[in-house]
Write a protein that holds these residues in place. Structure first.
Motif, mmCIF file in Angstrom:
data_model
loop_
_atom_site.group_PDB
_atom_site.id
_atom_site.type_symbol
_atom_site.label_atom_id
_atom_site.label_comp_id
_atom_site.label_asym_id
_atom_site.label_seq_id
_atom_site.Cartn_x
_atom_site.Cartn_y
_atom_site.Cartn_z
ATOM 1 N N VAL A 14 140.255 104.142 -2.304
ATOM 2 C CA VAL A 14 140.761 103.878 -0.955
ATOM 3 C C VAL A 14 142.241 103.511 -1.092
ATOM 4 O O VAL A 14 142.588 102.587 -1.827
ATOM 5 C CB VAL A 14 140.008 102.721 -0.259
ATOM 6 N N ASN A 64 143.157 99.937 -12.197
ATOM 7 C CA ASN A 64 143.992 101.105 -12.441
ATOM 8 C C ASN A 64 143.272 101.917 -13.516
ATOM 9 O O ASN A 64 143.100 101.456 -14.644
ATOM 10 C CB ASN A 64 145.377 100.667 -12.919
ATOM 11 N N TYR A 155 149.166 124.298 -5.695
ATOM 12 C CA TYR A 155 148.194 123.320 -6.199
ATOM 13 C C TYR A 155 148.345 123.155 -7.717
ATOM 14 O O TYR A 155 148.117 122.074 -8.263
ATOM 15 C CB TYR A 155 146.771 123.721 -5.808
ATOM 16 N N LYS A 162 141.458 119.720 -11.731
ATOM 17 C CA LYS A 162 140.172 119.781 -11.000
ATOM 18 C C LYS A 162 139.166 120.665 -11.745
ATOM 19 O O LYS A 162 137.963 120.402 -11.710
ATOM 20 C CB LYS A 162 140.370 120.288 -9.570
ATOM 21 N N ALA A 188 135.974 119.466 -1.077
ATOM 22 C CA ALA A 188 136.315 119.336 0.346
ATOM 23 C C ALA A 188 137.386 120.333 0.738
ATOM 24 O O ALA A 188 138.244 120.693 -0.073
ATOM 25 C CB ALA A 188 136.810 117.919 0.622
ATOM 26 N N PRO A 190 140.821 121.235 2.910
ATOM 27 C CA PRO A 190 142.045 120.440 3.008
ATOM 28 C C PRO A 190 142.007 119.429 4.156
ATOM 29 O O PRO A 190 141.603 119.766 5.264
ATOM 30 C CB PRO A 190 143.141 121.482 3.234
ATOM 31 N N ILE A 191 142.406 118.206 3.867
ATOM 32 C CA ILE A 191 142.419 117.111 4.841
ATOM 33 C C ILE A 191 143.769 116.397 4.728
ATOM 34 O O ILE A 191 144.220 116.108 3.618
ATOM 35 C CB ILE A 191 141.284 116.103 4.540
ATOM 36 N N THR A 193 145.792 113.672 4.160
ATOM 37 C CA THR A 193 145.761 112.289 3.636
ATOM 38 C C THR A 193 147.070 112.037 2.889
ATOM 39 O O THR A 193 147.909 112.933 2.798
ATOM 40 C CB THR A 193 144.611 112.102 2.632
ATOM 41 N N LEU A 194 147.190 110.852 2.321
ATOM 42 C CA LEU A 194 148.355 110.516 1.505
ATOM 43 C C LEU A 194 148.516 111.509 0.350
ATOM 44 O O LEU A 194 149.613 111.993 0.073
ATOM 45 C CB LEU A 194 148.175 109.100 0.961
ATOM 46 N N ALA A 196 147.491 114.528 0.186
ATOM 47 C CA ALA A 196 147.851 115.855 0.703
ATOM 48 C C ALA A 196 149.345 115.951 0.999
ATOM 49 O O ALA A 196 149.918 117.045 1.004
ATOM 50 C CB ALA A 196 147.048 116.165 1.956
HETATM 51 O O1 0WD Z 1 142.849 117.752 1.220
HETATM 52 C C1 0WD Z 1 142.545 116.742 0.607
HETATM 53 N N1 0WD Z 1 143.047 115.570 0.940
HETATM 54 C C2 0WD Z 1 141.561 116.839 -0.514
HETATM 55 C C3 0WD Z 1 141.439 115.822 -1.416
HETATM 56 C C4 0WD Z 1 140.750 118.079 -0.618
HETATM 57 C C5 0WD Z 1 139.825 118.066 -1.727
HETATM 58 C C6 0WD Z 1 139.770 117.030 -2.620
HETATM 59 N N2 0WD Z 1 140.582 115.930 -2.462
HETATM 60 C C7 0WD Z 1 140.472 114.860 -3.438
HETATM 61 C C8 0WD Z 1 141.749 114.367 -4.069
HETATM 62 O O2 0WD Z 1 142.227 115.253 -5.061
HETATM 63 C C9 0WD Z 1 141.269 113.048 -4.656
HETATM 64 O O3 0WD Z 1 140.544 113.293 -5.848
HETATM 65 O O4 0WD Z 1 139.918 113.714 -2.842
HETATM 66 C C10 0WD Z 1 140.285 112.568 -3.589
HETATM 67 C C11 0WD Z 1 140.840 111.517 -2.645
HETATM 68 O O5 0WD Z 1 142.046 111.953 -2.105
HETATM 69 P P1 0WD Z 1 142.582 111.596 -0.644
HETATM 70 O O6 0WD Z 1 141.643 110.725 0.061
HETATM 71 O O7 0WD Z 1 142.988 112.886 -0.046
HETATM 72 O O8 0WD Z 1 143.962 110.844 -0.966
HETATM 73 P P2 0WD Z 1 144.414 109.307 -1.029
HETATM 74 O O9 0WD Z 1 144.070 108.625 0.228
HETATM 75 O O10 0WD Z 1 145.875 109.345 -1.400
HETATM 76 O O11 0WD Z 1 143.578 108.703 -2.213
HETATM 77 C C12 0WD Z 1 143.806 109.021 -3.565
HETATM 78 C C13 0WD Z 1 144.005 107.726 -4.288
HETATM 79 C C14 0WD Z 1 145.397 107.167 -4.494
HETATM 80 O O12 0WD Z 1 146.193 107.119 -3.491
HETATM 81 P P3 0WD Z 1 147.818 107.219 -3.735
HETATM 82 O O13 0WD Z 1 148.155 108.172 -2.646
HETATM 83 O O14 0WD Z 1 148.250 105.821 -3.542
HETATM 84 O O15 0WD Z 1 148.115 107.802 -5.091
HETATM 85 O O16 0WD Z 1 143.714 107.753 -5.650
HETATM 86 C C15 0WD Z 1 144.058 106.467 -6.135
HETATM 87 C C16 0WD Z 1 145.006 105.863 -5.165
HETATM 88 O O17 0WD Z 1 144.373 104.924 -4.373
HETATM 89 N N3 0WD Z 1 144.716 106.463 -7.409
HETATM 90 C C17 0WD Z 1 144.370 105.618 -8.374
HETATM 91 N N4 0WD Z 1 143.398 104.675 -8.430
HETATM 92 C C18 0WD Z 1 143.310 103.969 -9.555
HETATM 93 N N5 0WD Z 1 144.116 104.137 -10.609
HETATM 94 C C19 0WD Z 1 145.247 105.864 -9.422
HETATM 95 C C20 0WD Z 1 145.095 105.068 -10.586
HETATM 96 N N6 0WD Z 1 145.886 105.221 -11.650
HETATM 97 N N7 0WD Z 1 146.113 106.849 -9.064
HETATM 98 C C21 0WD Z 1 145.771 107.210 -7.837
#
Ligand code: 0WD
Length: 254
Positions: A14, A64, A155, A162, A188, A190-191, A193-194, A196
Motif C-alpha cells: 500500500v 523494505n 514496459y 514480471k 491486472a 492497466p490501472i 496508480t503511482l 503507473a
Molecule cells: O497498471 C497497474 N497499475 C498494474 C500494476 C497492472 C498490473 C500489475 N501491477 C502491479 C505492479 O507492478 C505492482 O507489482 O501491481 C503491483 C502494485 O502496484 P500499484 O498498486 O499499481 O502501484 P503503487 O500504488 O505505487 O504500489 C507499489 C508499491 C510502492 O509504491 P511506490 O510508488 O512508493 O514505489 O510497491 C512498494 C511501494 O509501496 N514498494 C516497496 N515496498 C517495500 N519495499 C518497495 C520496497 N523496496 N519498493 C516499492
C-alpha cells in the motif's frame, strides 16, 4: 457469513488510496480477515498508517523488501501478533523511470538488477520467511502484468522482472504445495496508480483497452481486490501456480 473470518493476512505494497494493495485490503476486510499492513519507509509511513487505521484491528509494520533483516523482523512481529498466518499479498514493484522508456536494449546492469530485486526476488525473500508461519496452510499471491509475456512498448525491464516473478510463482507453488500453501498471481489490466505514473504514454494504453478488450472497459482496482479475496479464500483451494487475468479479457484479443 464472512469468507475470511479467522484468517490472518499480511498485505504488502500500500502506497496510497489508489494502490491495488489498498483495494485488495478492502475486499479482504469486508470478508472478515484480520490484516497486517507493511510500508516501505518513513516516506510512506504516515500515509499508510492513516489508511490502515480505518480498518479495525489492523497491524502496521515496516518492511523494505530489499533488506533481509527487515523481512526477518516482519516475520518475528507477525508471529507475535498473529501466531498463525494464513495469507500473504505481495503488491510491490519498482524500476527506475529512465528504464521505462525508449529501448529495452539500453537497460543498464544496475537498473536490471534493481527491478529484479524489488519486483521479483522480493516475493521469494518474503515467502521464504513467512511460509513457516502458515501452519494451517495458506495462500500467497502477487501482482503481474501482460508485459511479462509480450514485448510491450515502454514496459521494458519491468516486463522481464514480471516474467521472472511469474516463473517464481510456479517454482514456489511446487515447493510449498506440500505444506498446503498455494502461490498464484493476478495479471491486472492497466490501472492508473503511482506505479503507473512511471510508464510513458499510459493514456494510450488505457484507450487501447477500452477499444479492444471484450468488456470494453479498463480494470478497476476493486475487481482485482475481489479476485484476491477469492484467492485468499477456501473457494480457490484447488488453484496453485496460476496466473489469473483480471483485465476485461484484453489478453485474449489485444
Ligand atoms: O497498471 C497497474 N497499475 C498494474 C500494476 C497492472 C498490473 C500489475 N501491477 C502491479 C505492479 O507492478 C505492482 O507489482 O501491481 C503491483 C502494485 O502496484 P500499484 O498498486 O499499481 O502501484 P503503487 O500504488 O505505487 O504500489 C507499489 C508499491 C510502492 O509504491 P511506490 O510508488 O512508493 O514505489 O510497491 C512498494 C511501494 O509501496 N514498494 C516497496 N515496498 C517495500 N519495499 C518497495 C520496497 N523496496 N519498493 C516499492
Amino acid at each position: 457469513s464472512q469468507l475470511l473470518a479467522g484468517k490472518n493476512i499480511v498485505v504488502m505494497g500500500v502506497a496510497n488510496d489508489r494502490s491495488i494493495a489498498w483495494a485488495i485490503a478492502q475486499s479482504l476486510a469486508a470478508q472478515g480477515a484480520r490484516l497486517a499492513f507493511t510500508y516501505e519507509s518513513d516516506r510512506v509511513e504516515a500515509r499508510v498508517r492513516k489508511l490502515a487505521e480505518t480498518i479495525p484491528n489492523a497491524v502496521i509494520l515496516p518492511c523494505n523488501v530489499t533488506v533481509d533483516e527487515e523481512i526477518d523482523q516482519l516475520a518475528d512481529k507477525l508471529r507475535e501478533e498473529f501466531g498463525t498466518l494464513h495469507g500473504l499479498v505481495h503488491s510491490i514493484a519498482f524500476a527506475k523511470t529512465e528504464e521505462l522508456t525508449g529501448l529495452y536494449a539500453d537497460t543498464s546492469r544496475a537498473g536490471f538488477a534493481l527491478a529484479q530485486d524489488i519486483s521479483a526476488y522480493s516475493l521469494v525473500a518474503v515467502a521464504q520467511r513467512l511460509h513457516p508461519l502458515m501452519t494451517e496452510g495458506g495462500s500467497i499471491m502477487t501482482m503481474t502484468y501482460l508485459g511479462a509475456e509480450r514485448a510491450m512498448k515502454n514496459y521494458n525491464v519491468m516486463g522481464v522482472a514480471k516474467a521472472a516473478l511469474e516463473a517464481s510463482v510456479r517454482y514456489l507453488a511446487a515447493d510449498l504445495g506440500q505444506f498446503n500453501i498455494r502461490v498464484n498471481a493476478i495479471s491486472a489490466g492497466p490501472i492508473r496508480t503511482l506505479a503507473a505514473k512511471g510508464i510513458s504514454d499510459f493514456n494510450s494504453i488505457l484507450k487501447q483497452v477500452e477499444e479492444k478488450a471484450p468488456l470494453r472497459r479498463t480494470t478497476d482496482t476493486a475487481e482485482v481486490g475481489d479476485t484476491a479475496m477469492f484467492l485468499m479464500s477456501h473457494f480457490s483451494r484447488g488453484i496453485t501456480g496460476e496466473v489469473i487475468y483480471v483485465d476485461s479479457g484484453y489478453h485474449i484479443v489485444g
